[in-house]
Scaffold this active site. Structure first.
Site, PDB file in Angstrom:
ATOM      1  N   SER A 251       0.847  -1.188   0.000  1.00 44.56           N
ATOM      2  CA  SER A 251       0.000   0.000   0.000  1.00 44.56           C
ATOM      3  C   SER A 251       0.883   1.238   0.000  1.00 44.56           C
ATOM      4  O   SER A 251       2.106   1.149   0.104  1.00 44.56           O
ATOM      5  CB  SER A 251      -0.881   0.003   1.241  1.00 44.56           C
ATOM      6  OG  SER A 251      -0.061   0.278   2.364  1.00 44.56           O
ATOM      7  N   LYS A 252       0.229   2.366  -0.087  1.00 42.15           N
ATOM      8  CA  LYS A 252       0.936   3.641  -0.066  1.00 42.15           C
ATOM      9  C   LYS A 252       1.803   3.756   1.184  1.00 42.15           C
ATOM     10  O   LYS A 252       2.937   4.219   1.136  1.00 42.15           O
ATOM     11  CB  LYS A 252      -0.111   4.752  -0.021  1.00 42.15           C
ATOM     12  CG  LYS A 252       0.016   5.698  -1.170  1.00 42.15           C
ATOM     13  CD  LYS A 252      -1.011   6.776  -1.044  1.00 42.15           C
ATOM     14  CE  LYS A 252      -0.469   7.924  -1.877  1.00 42.15           C
ATOM     15  NZ  LYS A 252      -1.443   8.780  -2.412  1.00 42.15           N
ATOM     16  N   ARG A 253       1.217   3.331   2.310  1.00 43.12           N
ATOM     17  CA  ARG A 253       1.923   3.464   3.581  1.00 43.12           C
ATOM     18  C   ARG A 253       3.218   2.647   3.619  1.00 43.12           C
ATOM     19  O   ARG A 253       4.191   3.017   4.262  1.00 43.12           O
ATOM     20  CB  ARG A 253       0.997   3.032   4.723  1.00 43.12           C
ATOM     21  CG  ARG A 253       0.885   4.066   5.784  1.00 43.12           C
ATOM     22  CD  ARG A 253       0.145   3.549   6.993  1.00 43.12           C
ATOM     23  NE  ARG A 253       0.610   2.244   7.409  1.00 43.12           N
ATOM     24  CZ  ARG A 253      -0.182   1.291   7.872  1.00 43.12           C
ATOM     25  NH1 ARG A 253      -1.463   1.486   7.949  1.00 43.12           N
ATOM     26  NH2 ARG A 253       0.318   0.140   8.251  1.00 43.12           N
ATOM     27  N   GLY A 255       5.118   2.124   1.096  1.00 41.63           N
ATOM     28  CA  GLY A 255       6.121   2.617   0.142  1.00 41.63           C
ATOM     29  C   GLY A 255       5.705   2.531  -1.309  1.00 41.63           C
ATOM     30  O   GLY A 255       6.515   2.796  -2.195  1.00 41.63           O
TER      31      GLY A 255
END
Ligand code: GLU
Length: 471
Positions: A251-253, A255
Site C-alpha cells: 500500500s501507499k503506507r 512505500g
C-alpha cells in the site's frame, strides 16, 4: 526464439507511476535487453474519466530518472518507431476498424440495452445469488433505428478459451462465465481489453509481461486474439508485491508511492532497480547486489517466481547504503548530499571530508546526511535526562574536570585519546562503558554516533572541551 523480442510497458495515466509499476517496466526492459529486443513505452489513456494530465509527464520523468529508456514509443518527444502513434487516444481509427471487422463477421454488435436496464438485471442476479453474465440474448430483439451512442460488445461464442502463462502454466475459461464485454464504449473510446490486444498485435509485441492482476482479463484477451485471427503473444504475469507483513498488498503506507518521491528522499536509481529486480526474480544464488549490466546478462523468465514478493523498505535502505558506500566516490557523494545540507557546512572542505569519512558508513539515504553529520557542525542540545541516565550531574561534572586534565596535555589523535580516557576510567574507578556513555551524550546529545575517540579527534580539543564544560 524466432520472432524478434518486442515488449512494452503500457501504463495508464490515471495517476502517478508507483514503484510497483516500475518493477513491471524493469522486467520488460531486462527481458528486452537480455534478448537484443525492443522495449516500447505505450500510453493507455482511453479511460477519459480517470485521465490525469500530469500523469503522462510524471511517467516519462520517472522512467528517465530510473534509467529505463524506451527504444520506441512515447518520450519527451516521440521516439522514432514504425508503429506509432504510441498514445492510444491517437489511435482510435485502428480500434474502430477492428471493431467493424468483428461486427461484419457477426462477432460483435452495437448494444441497445441501456445502462439502467443492465443495473436492474445485475441486481436481479445478485438477489438470486447467481453470477451476472451479460449475453447477446438479453438484447432487445428489434434492430435499432440508429446505433449512435451505443457501445459495441463482443459476441462471445459458446466454448472455452485456454491460454498459457510462461511462469504459471495453463489456464482455462469456460465462455459461460465470460460476458459479452464492451470493446468500444458509448464515447467512441475502446476499452482497455480491446485496445490492448489491437495494439499489441499492431506493434508486433512478442511477450506481454505485466502484473498478475491482469491474469483474470487474459482469457478475454486470448479470445480476442483468436476471433481477430491474430497470433497470440507469450504471456508472463509477474508475482504481486506484498507489504512488509507478507499478507496485504503493498500500500501507499508501505512505500508504494510515486517513484519521484524516492528520488527526493535520496535513493540512487541503480539501488532501486537492483532492489526491484529481486522482487519476483533471483539468479538462483544468494547474490544480492547486481549492476544493471549484470542484471541484463543474468535475467531470464525461467527464474521469475510464482509466489508473491515482499517489499521491505529496510532492505531497500540497506541496498542503497551499499551503493552509496561502494559505488560512489567521495566527490559524487558530496554532490548528492549537498542539496540536503546547509551551505555553511561545506565552507571548510577538509573538515567536511573528515566528517564524511567518519559518517559515510551510516548514510543509507541522502536525506539522512544532515541528521547524521549535524553533531559535527552544530552545538547539540543535550537532554539532561539522557545524560544523567546512569550518573547524576555532580558526578558527571567532577568527571569532566578530570577529563579536561587528562586530555589537555596529550596529542589529539585516536590512540592517545583512547589511552588517556581508559586510564582515567581506571583512576576514577568507574567502568569505562559508563564514563564513555556520558562523554558520548555530552559531546553529541546522542547515544548513537561514530566511535567516541573519533568524535573527540574530529571535533578537536577545543570544541570537545567546550562542549563538555558547558554541561
Ligand atoms: N494499461 C494497463 C495498466 O495500467 C496495462 C496492462 C497491460 O500491460 O496489459 O497497467
Amino acid at each position: 526464439m524466432n520472432n524478434p523480442v518486442r515488449v512494452r510497458f503500457a501504463p495508464s495515466p490515471t495517476g502517478f507511476l508507483h514503484i510497483g509499476g516500475i518493477r513491471t517496466a524493469l522486467f520488460n526492459y531486462l527481458f528486452a535487453k537480455a534478448n537484443s529486443g525492443q522495449f516500447i513505452l505505450r500510453l493507455e489513456d482511453t479511460d477519459r474519466e480517470r485521465f490525469v494530465e500530469e500523469g503522462v509527464e510524471q511517467i516519462i520523468k520517472s522512467l528517465d530518472w530510473i534509467g529505463l529508456h524506451p527504444d520506441e514509443g512515447v518520450w519527451y518527444e516521440q521516439k522514432p518507431g514504425e508503429h506509432g502513434p504510441y498514445i492510444q487516444s491517437q489511435r482510435l481509427n485502428h480500434y474502430k476498424d477492428y471493431a467493424q471487422k468483428l461486427i461484419d463477421k457477426g462477432l460483435a454488435y452495437y448494444s441497445q440495452t441501456i445502462p439502467e436496464k443492465i443495473e436492474s438485471l445485475k441486481a436481479e442476479a445478485i438477489n438470486e445469488r447467481r453470477p451476472f453474465v451479460y449475453k447477446h440474448s438479453m438484447e432487445p430483439t428489434e434492430a435499432p433505428a440508429s446505433t449512435r451512442g451505443m457501445p459495441i460488445r463482443l459476441k462471445v461464442p459458446d466454448g472455452k478459451t485456454m491460454w498459457k502463462d510462461e511462469v504459471r502454466g495453463e489456464f482455462e475459461s469456460n465462455h459461460e462465465i465470460i460476458d459479452d464485454f464492451i470493446i468500444v464504449k458509448a464515447d467512441g473510446f475502446p476499452t482497455y481489453n480491446f485496445a490492448n490486444v489491437v495494439d499489441d498485435h499492431l506493434m508486433n509485441i512478442s511477450h506481454v509481461i505485466r502484473g498478475d492482476e491482469f491474469i483474470s482479463s487474459t482469457a478475454k484477451h486470448a479470445l480476442l486474439y483468436d476471433l481477430l485471427e491474430f497470433d497470440r503473444p507469450a504471456w508472463v504475469h509477474l508475482p504481486s508485491i506484498l507489504g512488509p507483513d507478507g499478507k496485504k498488498k503493498l500500500s501507499k503506507r508501505d512505500g508504494d508511492v510515486n517513484v519521484l518521491e524516492y528520488k527526493a528522499k535520496g535513493y540512487l536509481p541503480e539501488a532501486i532497480l537492483n532492489f526491484l529486480a529481486l522482487l519476483g526474480w533471483n539468479d538462483g544464488t544468494t547474490q544480492e547486489v547486481f549492476s544493471p549490466e549484470e542484471l541484463i546478462n543474468k535475467f531470464n523468465i525461467g527464474r521469475v517466481q510464482k509466489s508473491p514478493a515482499v517489499f521491505d523498505v529496510n532492505r531497500l535502505d540497506w541496498m542503497n547504503g551499499e551503493y552509496i558506500r561502494n559505488k560512489l566516490s567521495d566527490e559524487e557523494l558530496i554532490e548528492h548530499i549537498k542539496p540536503y545540507l546547509p551551505e555553511a557546512w561545506l565552507e571548510n572542505m577538509n573538515y567536511f571530508k573528515t566528517v564524511l569519512a567518519l559518517d559515510k558508513e551510516r548514510i543509507k539515504r541522502f536525506d539522512e546526511a544532515k541528521y547524521i553529520m549535524e553533531i559535527f557542525f552544530e552545538t547539540p542540545n543535550v537532554d539532561k535526562a539522557l545524560l544523567c541516565k546512569k550518573d547524576d550531574i555532580d558526578t558527571i561534572k567532577s568527571w569532566v574536570s578530570e577529563v579536561v586534565k587528562a586530555i589537555e596535555p596529550i596529542d589529539f589523535e585516536h590512540d592517545q585519546v583512547e589511552k588517556a580516557l581508559r586510564e582515567l576510567a581506571e583512576k576514577l574507578d568507574v567502568q569505562s562503558g559508563r564514563l564513555f556513555y556520558t562523554l558520548r551524550v555530552g559531546l553529541t546529545g546522542r547515544t548513537e554516533a561514530p566511535g567516541l575517540f573519533d568524535i573527540f579527534v574530529t571535533l578537536g580539543k577545543a570544541e570537545s572541551l567546550k562542549r563538555l564544560q558547558s554541561l
